[in-house]
Design an enzyme around this catalytic site. Structure first.
Site, PDB file in Angstrom:
ATOM      1  CE  LYS A 158     -14.419  -0.702 -25.285  1.00  0.00           C
ATOM      2  NZ  LYS A 158     -14.548  -2.119 -25.649  1.00  0.00           N
ATOM      3  CG  ASN A 159     -17.850  -1.367 -27.620  1.00  0.00           C
ATOM      4  OD1 ASN A 159     -16.628  -1.557 -27.596  1.00  0.00           O
ATOM      5  ND2 ASN A 159     -18.609  -1.584 -26.567  1.00  0.00           N
ATOM      6  CB  CYS A 175     -12.171 -10.813 -20.941  1.00  0.00           C
ATOM      7  SG  CYS A 175     -13.788 -10.135 -20.910  1.00  0.00           S
ATOM      8  NE  ARG A 179     -17.489 -11.284 -24.107  1.00  0.00           N
ATOM      9  CZ  ARG A 179     -16.794 -10.134 -24.071  1.00  0.00           C
ATOM     10  NH1 ARG A 179     -15.942  -9.939 -23.126  1.00  0.00           N
ATOM     11  NH2 ARG A 179     -16.971  -9.218 -24.998  1.00  0.00           N
ATOM     12  CG  ASP A 194     -20.640  -2.542 -22.187  1.00  0.00           C
ATOM     13  OD1 ASP A 194     -20.465  -2.299 -23.390  1.00  0.00           O
ATOM     14  OD2 ASP A 194     -20.513  -3.671 -21.695  1.00  0.00           O
ATOM     15  NE  ARG A 228      -9.174  -3.998 -23.450  1.00  0.00           N
ATOM     16  CZ  ARG A 228      -9.946  -5.081 -23.534  1.00  0.00           C
ATOM     17  NH1 ARG A 228      -9.965  -5.945 -22.545  1.00  0.00           N
ATOM     18  NH2 ARG A 228     -10.674  -5.304 -24.604  1.00  0.00           N
TER      19      ARG A 228
HETATM   20  C1  EPZ Z   1     -19.942  -6.299 -27.405  1.00  0.00           C
HETATM   21  O1  EPZ Z   1     -19.260  -7.495 -27.035  1.00  0.00           O
HETATM   22  C2  EPZ Z   1     -19.173  -5.168 -26.741  1.00  0.00           C
HETATM   23  N1  EPZ Z   1     -17.808  -5.138 -27.261  1.00  0.00           N
HETATM   24  C3  EPZ Z   1     -19.166  -5.366 -25.222  1.00  0.00           C
HETATM   25  O2  EPZ Z   1     -18.512  -4.236 -24.654  1.00  0.00           O
HETATM   26  C4  EPZ Z   1     -20.612  -5.403 -24.742  1.00  0.00           C
HETATM   27  O3  EPZ Z   1     -20.625  -5.654 -23.346  1.00  0.00           O
HETATM   28  C5  EPZ Z   1     -21.381  -6.514 -25.469  1.00  0.00           C
HETATM   29  O4  EPZ Z   1     -21.284  -6.291 -26.900  1.00  0.00           O
HETATM   30  C6  EPZ Z   1     -22.848  -6.556 -25.088  1.00  0.00           C
HETATM   31  O5  EPZ Z   1     -23.446  -5.326 -25.374  1.00  0.00           O
HETATM   32  C7  EPZ Z   1     -17.584  -4.588 -28.479  1.00  0.00           C
HETATM   33  O6  EPZ Z   1     -18.498  -4.132 -29.161  1.00  0.00           O
HETATM   34  C8  EPZ Z   1     -16.157  -4.552 -28.946  1.00  0.00           C
HETATM   35  P1  EPZ Z   1     -22.189 -10.168 -27.481  1.00  0.00           P
HETATM   36  P2  EPZ Z   1     -19.654  -8.891 -27.767  1.00  0.00           P
HETATM   37  O7  EPZ Z   1     -21.728 -11.031 -28.590  1.00  0.00           O
HETATM   38  O8  EPZ Z   1     -19.965  -8.634 -29.197  1.00  0.00           O
HETATM   39  C9  EPZ Z   1     -23.008 -14.448 -25.675  1.00  0.00           C
HETATM   40  C10 EPZ Z   1     -17.041  -3.102 -23.235  1.00  0.00           C
HETATM   41  O9  EPZ Z   1     -16.932  -2.995 -22.015  1.00  0.00           O
HETATM   42  N2  EPZ Z   1     -22.535 -14.942 -26.981  1.00  0.00           N
HETATM   43  O10 EPZ Z   1     -23.383  -9.297 -27.672  1.00  0.00           O
HETATM   44  O11 EPZ Z   1     -18.630  -9.884 -27.417  1.00  0.00           O
HETATM   45  C11 EPZ Z   1     -21.853 -13.853 -24.862  1.00  0.00           C
HETATM   46  O12 EPZ Z   1     -21.182 -14.869 -24.150  1.00  0.00           O
HETATM   47  C12 EPZ Z   1     -17.327  -4.450 -23.862  1.00  0.00           C
HETATM   48  O13 EPZ Z   1     -16.940  -2.133 -24.048  1.00  0.00           O
HETATM   49  C13 EPZ Z   1     -22.702 -16.306 -27.265  1.00  0.00           C
HETATM   50  O14 EPZ Z   1     -23.217 -17.069 -26.451  1.00  0.00           O
HETATM   51  O15 EPZ Z   1     -21.015  -9.230 -26.979  1.00  0.00           O
HETATM   52  C14 EPZ Z   1     -22.537 -12.896 -23.937  1.00  0.00           C
HETATM   53  O16 EPZ Z   1     -23.046 -13.607 -22.822  1.00  0.00           O
HETATM   54  C15 EPZ Z   1     -17.472  -5.531 -22.818  1.00  0.00           C
HETATM   55  N3  EPZ Z   1     -22.256 -16.775 -28.456  1.00  0.00           N
HETATM   56  C16 EPZ Z   1     -23.707 -12.387 -24.782  1.00  0.00           C
HETATM   57  O17 EPZ Z   1     -23.875 -13.320 -25.855  1.00  0.00           O
HETATM   58  C17 EPZ Z   1     -21.675 -15.971 -29.392  1.00  0.00           C
HETATM   59  O18 EPZ Z   1     -21.311 -16.456 -30.480  1.00  0.00           O
HETATM   60  C18 EPZ Z   1     -23.483 -11.016 -25.365  1.00  0.00           C
HETATM   61  O19 EPZ Z   1     -22.355 -11.099 -26.191  1.00  0.00           O
HETATM   62  C19 EPZ Z   1     -21.521 -14.599 -29.084  1.00  0.00           C
HETATM   63  C20 EPZ Z   1     -21.966 -14.103 -27.879  1.00  0.00           C
END
Ligand code: EPZ
Length: 420
Positions: free
Chosen positions: A22-23, A116, A121, A305, A397
Site C-alpha cells: 500500500k505504502n 487521523c 500528522r 505500523d 483501507r
Molecule cells: C507513512 O506515513 C505511512 N503512510 C504510514 O503508514 C507510516 O506509519 C509512516 O509513514 C511512518 O512509517 C504511507 O506511506 C502512505 P511520516 P507518513 O511523515 O508519511 C511527523 C499505515 O498504517 N511528521 O514518516 O505520514 C508525523 O507527525 C500508515 O500504512 C512531522 O512532524 O509518516 C509523525 O509523528 C499509518 N512533520 C512522524 O513524523 C511532517 O511534515 C512520522 O511521519 C511530516 C511528518
C-alpha cells in the site's frame, strides 16, 4: 455498518501470498503525474486507499484504468492542480500529489489532509522542502497553496526522516533545475521502490534506502513504462504474527525477508521459529512465548505500523513487555479495545506496559485505525469464543479481502453486512 465475526482457537496453517505494498503504490500512483506518457502499474493491491488515490488523480484530469491488479495511468489530460478537499481529508496520502504537481506544473492547492486517529500528522517538513526548492507557500483556511516559477535544486536537511516528506521532495525535485540532496532522508523500502519507478520513467535519483538521496533534475519524463510494486512488508509482518499468535504454521509467499528483519528478530526473541528463504518466510508458532521490549523507530528499526499487531501478541506472552511508540504521539487507540478482551496494558506516556495473560476473551470491539483493526483480528483469532469487530472500513483501507484470505488458512471469520 459492516462487522467481522471471528471465532478463535484454530491454528492457521497453509500458504498465503502477500499483496503489493500500500505504502509503495500510493506514492508511485502520485508520481505518475510527473510523466507525460502512459504508465502501467502491476501487483496493485485491492484496497480502499488505492481507490481513493485513483479518484484523486482523476479529479486532476488523469485517466485511470484499474483491472485486477493492474492500473494504467494516462496523465496527458491533466487540467487541474487543485485537490478536492473531500478527497484530501479522506486519506492523508493524497498529500503525495503535491510534490508531482509542484514539480510538473509549478503549483498545487490542497486542503490539509485529515489528521487521523494516530496523531496530528503535520506537514511542516513537506512545506520546508518545497520552500527550499523555491516554492512560495500560502496556508489559509485549512488550505495549502504553492506557486513556483521554476524549482531549483538545493540541499535539504529533514529534522525527522519523514516518509511522506522524503517522497514529496524527491518527486518535486525530479524536474527541478540542478541537483537536490535530501539529508536525514527516510530509508523505508517504499522510498527505494519510488526511486526505482522514477528512474525507470527517466529520472536521475540515487541513494534511496540510505540517509542521503541525490536527485539530478531532468527536463521531462516521457517514457511509456510498466512497473511492478514491491510486496507489502506490513501485511507480511501481520501474517507472521497471525501464525505465531494462533500457534499455527504459515508459508508467507511473495515476501522480502530483508524488509521485515526487525519483526523477524523480535518474533525469534520471543521464541517463535522464523525461516527465511529467497522470496518467502515460514513462521511456526510456539506453544508459549516470552515478553519483549520493543521501541518503534524509522526503518530499519521496528516499524510503527506493526506496533498494534505485536501488542496483541505480547498480551498472551509469558511475562511483562514494554512497547515504546516513538513515531506517532497517539497510536494507542487499540489499547482500550484489547483491555476489553482481557489484555492487561498500562499506558505511561509513550510507553505501554503489557502483562501477559493466559487468554483473551472474545467480545465486541471497534477498530479505530487500519493497524489497530489488524490487531483486533489477530486478537480474535487467538481469543476464546467469538469476537465482533466493528469499524471494518478501516481494515479495508489497507488489507484486501482479508477475511477470505484468512479463511483459506483455517480461520473462522466472516463479514456481516447488516443493513441497519
Ligand atoms: C507513512 O506515513 C505511512 N503512510 C504510514 O503508514 C507510516 O506509519 C509512516 O509513514 C511512518 O512509517 C504511507 O506511506 C502512505 P511520516 P507518513 O511523515 O508519511 C511527523 C499505515 O498504517 N511528521 O514518516 O505520514 C508525523 O507527525 C500508515 O500504512 C512531522 O512532524 O509518516 C509523525 O509523528 C499509518 N512533520 C512522524 O513524523 C511532517 O511534515 C512520522 O511521519 C511530516 C511528518
Amino acid at each position: 455498518m459492516e462487522r467481522l465475526i471471528v471465532t478463535g482457537g484454530t491454528p492457521l496453517r497453509g500458504s498465503i501470498a502477500v499483496s503489493g505494498a500500500k505504502n509503495a503504490i500510493l506514492p508511485i500512483m502520485a508520481a505518475s503525474l510527473l510523466s507525460e506518457s502512459r504508465v502501467v502499474l502491476e501487483g496493485v493491491p485491492f484496497l480502499k486507499d488505492v481507490q481513493t488515490m485513483k479518484e484523486t488523480l482523476e479529479s486532476l484530469g488523469a485517466k485511470i484504468k484499474l483491472t485486477g491488479d493492474t492500473i494504467e495511468v494516462n496523465p496527458s489530460g491533466l487540467h487541474s492542480q487543485e485537490v478536492p478537499s473531500s478527497l484530501a481529508r479522506r486519506m492523508r496520502a493524497s498529500n503525495l500529489v503535491m510534490g508531482p504537481l509542484l514539480g510538473r506544473f509549478g503549483t498545487f492547492k490542497a486542503s490539509y489532509p485529515g489528521g487521523c486517529t494516530i496523531g496530528s500528522r503535520p506537514m511542516d517538513l513537506h512545506i520546508k522542502g518545497f520552500e527550499a526548492l523555491g516554492a512560495k507557500i500560502d496556508e489559509d483556511h485549512g488550505y495549502i497553496k504553492a506557486e513556483a516559477a521554476k524549482l531549483k535544486g538545493t540541499e535539504i536537511h529533514l529534522d525527522f526522516p519523514s516518509v511522506g516528506a522524503t517522497e514529496n521532495i524527491m518527486m518535486a525535485a525530479t524536474l527541478a533545475e540542478g541537483t537536490t540532496i535530501i539529508r536525514n532522508a527516510a530509508r523505508e523500502p517504499e522510498i527505494v521502490d519510488l526511486q526505482n519507478y522514477l528512474n525507470k520513467m527517466g529520472a536521475r535519483i540515487r541513494g534511496a534506502g540510505m540517509d542521503s538521496i541525490r536527485i539530478d533534475g531532468v527536463k521531462k519524463l516521457n517514457r511509456e513504462i510498466s512497473y511492478r510494486v514491491i510486496p507489502d512488508r506490513i501485511e507480511t509482518g501481520t501474517f507472521m504474527v497471525a501464525a505465531a499468535i494462533t500457534r499455527g504454521e504459515l508459508v508467507i509467499e511473495n515476501a522480502i525477508p530483508e524488509h521485515v528483519e526487525a519483526v523477524t528478530a523480535k518474533l525469534r526473541e520471543a521464541g517463535v521459529q522464523v525461516r527465511e528463504e529467497d522470496d518467502r518466510i515460514i513462521v511456526k508458532g510456539s506453544p508459549v512465548w516470552k515478553g519483549l521490549d520493543i521501541r518503534t523507530m524509522p526503518f530499519p528499526g521496528f516499524p510503527t505500523d506493526m506496533q498494534p499487531q505485536m501488542m496483541v501478541f505480547l498480551c498472551l506472552a509469558q511475562g511483562t513487555s514494554i512497547i515504546t511508540e516513538n513515531i506517532f504521539e497517539n497510536r494507542y487507540r487499540h489499547v482500550g479495545e484489547l483491555r476489553r478482551m482481557g489484555g492487561q496494558i498500562q499506558l505511561e506516556g509513550r510507553s505501554a506496559i503489557i502483562k501477559g495473560v493466559p487468554r483473551l476473551t472474545g467480545t465486541v470491539v471497534e477498530a479505530t485505525d487500519l493497524r489497530a483493526g489488524a490487531a483486533l483480528v489477530l486478537g480474535g483469532l487467538a481469543a476464546e469464543n467469538t469476537t465482533v469487530i466493528e469499524g471494518v472500513h478501516h481494515l479495508d483501507r489497507g488489507y484486501g479481502n482479508l477475511e477470505e484470505r484468512l479463511r483459506m488458512l483455517g480461520a473462522q471469520i466472516y463479514r456481516e453486512t447488516n443493513l441497519s
